[in-house]
Motif scaffolding. Structure first.
Motif, PDB file in Angstrom:
ATOM      1  N   CYS A   1      41.907  50.046  34.130  1.00  5.64           N
ATOM      2  CA  CYS A   1      41.382  48.778  33.621  1.00  5.64           C
ATOM      3  C   CYS A   1      42.412  47.673  33.816  1.00  5.64           C
ATOM      4  O   CYS A   1      43.617  47.914  33.721  1.00  5.64           O
ATOM      5  CB  CYS A   1      41.035  48.890  32.131  1.00  5.64           C
ATOM      6  N   CYS A   2      41.917  46.460  34.057  1.00  8.62           N
ATOM      7  CA  CYS A   2      42.776  45.285  34.200  1.00  8.62           C
ATOM      8  C   CYS A   2      42.298  44.206  33.241  1.00  8.62           C
ATOM      9  O   CYS A   2      41.090  44.024  33.052  1.00  8.62           O
ATOM     10  CB  CYS A   2      42.727  44.737  35.617  1.00  8.62           C
ATOM     11  N   SER A   3      43.251  43.462  32.685  1.00 12.26           N
ATOM     12  CA  SER A   3      42.890  42.385  31.780  1.00 12.26           C
ATOM     13  C   SER A   3      43.826  41.202  31.966  1.00 12.26           C
ATOM     14  O   SER A   3      44.941  41.334  32.485  1.00 12.26           O
ATOM     15  CB  SER A   3      42.924  42.852  30.319  1.00 12.26           C
TER      16      SER A   3
ATOM     17  N   PHE B   1      38.687  42.279  32.716  1.00 14.94           N
ATOM     18  CA  PHE B   1      37.825  41.771  33.783  1.00 14.94           C
ATOM     19  C   PHE B   1      37.491  42.808  34.846  1.00 14.94           C
ATOM     20  O   PHE B   1      36.614  42.583  35.678  1.00 14.94           O
ATOM     21  CB  PHE B   1      38.474  40.549  34.452  1.00 14.94           C
ATOM     22  N   LEU B   2      38.170  43.961  34.823  1.00 13.19           N
ATOM     23  CA  LEU B   2      37.949  44.954  35.879  1.00 13.19           C
ATOM     24  C   LEU B   2      38.067  46.362  35.322  1.00 13.19           C
ATOM     25  O   LEU B   2      38.990  46.665  34.560  1.00 13.19           O
ATOM     26  CB  LEU B   2      38.978  44.754  37.000  1.00 13.19           C
TER      27      LEU B   2
ATOM     28  N   HIS C   1      33.799  42.290  35.031  1.00 11.91           N
ATOM     29  CA  HIS C   1      33.222  41.574  33.896  1.00 11.91           C
ATOM     30  C   HIS C   1      33.388  40.078  34.150  1.00 11.91           C
ATOM     31  O   HIS C   1      34.503  39.594  34.333  1.00 11.91           O
ATOM     32  CB  HIS C   1      33.897  41.993  32.594  1.00 11.91           C
ATOM     33  N   ARG C   2      32.292  39.364  34.155  1.00 16.91           N
ATOM     34  CA  ARG C   2      32.295  37.959  34.552  1.00 16.91           C
ATOM     35  C   ARG C   2      32.910  37.088  33.459  1.00 16.91           C
ATOM     36  O   ARG C   2      32.381  36.992  32.356  1.00 16.91           O
ATOM     37  CB  ARG C   2      30.869  37.498  34.849  1.00 16.91           C
ATOM     38  N   PRO C   3      34.031  36.433  33.758  1.00 18.51           N
ATOM     39  CA  PRO C   3      34.688  35.620  32.728  1.00 18.51           C
ATOM     40  C   PRO C   3      34.131  34.203  32.669  1.00 18.51           C
ATOM     41  O   PRO C   3      33.627  33.668  33.655  1.00 18.51           O
ATOM     42  CB  PRO C   3      36.139  35.589  33.201  1.00 18.51           C
TER      43      PRO C   3
ATOM     44  N   SER D   1      32.552  39.231  40.680  1.00 16.94           N
ATOM     45  CA  SER D   1      31.526  39.837  39.824  1.00 16.94           C
ATOM     46  C   SER D   1      30.118  39.530  40.320  1.00 16.94           C
ATOM     47  O   SER D   1      29.180  40.274  40.014  1.00 16.94           O
ATOM     48  CB  SER D   1      31.691  39.352  38.383  1.00 16.94           C
ATOM     49  N   ASP D   2      29.964  38.456  41.085  1.00 13.89           N
ATOM     50  CA  ASP D   2      28.654  38.081  41.605  1.00 13.89           C
ATOM     51  C   ASP D   2      28.299  38.782  42.910  1.00 13.89           C
ATOM     52  O   ASP D   2      27.184  38.621  43.427  1.00 13.89           O
ATOM     53  CB  ASP D   2      28.577  36.563  41.813  1.00 13.89           C
TER      54      ASP D   2
END
Length: 289
Positions: free
Chosen positions: A150-152, A158-159, A243-245, A261-262
């Motif tokens: 996971c990344c934040s 977000f990932l 995850h779309r921020p 994300s799109d």
């Protein structure tokens, strides 16, 4: 006499304390020093998306070989040139062909690279042109059924990458073909100029704006004292979630993750779990014409 820049030396800001130490600079005998290679564990997920969504991102000279996005999280451990320390990166890339004025090359264009330590980010951006951004990253989470990463950024996750080792990859032959075709990594080095007094903000142009290439092929020096392990690669199933921020979630880089994300996931090619050594020799990265 005060501080003066020395010719043919590599510097990083702040410059006042002199050139950076080896291996970024040659030693007293004029040799490029390679220290212990890093021990790398990597998990990679690849999926096919809409061609137009990726082609929009390509600079002049690049053409898309396949509408495939690759997301790899790599843990670099026991790094000799970082005092045996460990850091983690996420590499997001697409397979491309580059045709310049002097060279035509096949490789992977790095769209973004997230890392969790400042030192490799600064050197990678300034010297090599890698598109590096800071992010917090968890160690690989292994529960016997899956491997997750996971990344934040600013607390916003977000990932998420997930591998399922017991499930087969959807198209391992395609993953292998894309990997064998690539001769290295492309980056686009861009550094914004500071405008002179009286100039409008953002009107200074660029100090650097060009393509760089890091060749995959590497020849071990005759006096290299370390053994490079044979890569161990396992193909399996995997998935990716961006995850779309909103702008407040990632104040500086929300637009990047929004675009990723799109991207439409048309189909997964699969995933791979890899173990290998990296000599961390960046002396061969060059500016492409």
């Amino acid at each position: 006499m005060g501080f003066q820049l020395k010719k043919n030396k590599v510097y990083e800001m702040p410059v006042f304390f002199g050139p950076v130490p080896v291996p970024k600079n040659l030693d007293e005998n004029g040799n490029y020093v390679l220290k212990k290679p890093g021990d790398i564990e990597a998990i990679t997920v690849m999926f096919e998306t809409e061609r137009e969504q990726l082609e929009t991102l390509l600079p002049e000279g690049f053409s898309l070989y396949a509408p495939v996005l690759s997301i790899a999280e790599c843990e670099f451990a026991n790094l000799g040139h970082f005092g045996g320390n460990t850091y983690t990166l996420v590499n997001i890339s697409v397979p491309v062909h580059f045709k310049g004025t002097e060279e035509a090359l096949d490789g992977d264009l790095v769209l973004a690279m997230f890392e969790n330590h400042a030192e490799p980010i600064i050197g990678g951006r300034d010297q090599l042109g890698y598109s590096k951004i800071y992010a917090d990253m968890t160690p690989f989470i292994k529960n016997g059924k899956t491997i997750k990463a996971c990344c934040s950024s600013w607390g916003f996750r977000f990932l998420e990458l997930t591998l399922t080792p017991d499930k087969p990859a959807e198209n391992p032959d395609r993953i292998t073909e894309l990997g064998m075709r690539s001769k290295g990594k492309f980056n686009y080095k861009y550094i914004q100029s500071t405008p002179y007094k009286g100039m409008a903000y953002g009107s200074g142009g660029s100090d650097a704006s060009y393509v760089t290439f890091n060749p995959k092929e590497w020849t071990k020096p005759k006096d290299y004292p370390f053994t490079i392990r044979k890569p161990e690669i396992t193909f399996c199933s995997g998935s990716i979630t961006f995850h779309r921020p909103e702008p407040d979630d990632m104040p500086t880089y929300w637009h990047i993750v929004q675009y990723l994300s799109d991207l439409k996931i048309k189909q997964y090619l699969g995933a791979q779990h890899s173990f290998y050594n990296d000599p961390c020799d960046y002396s061969h990265v060059y500016r492409v014409k």
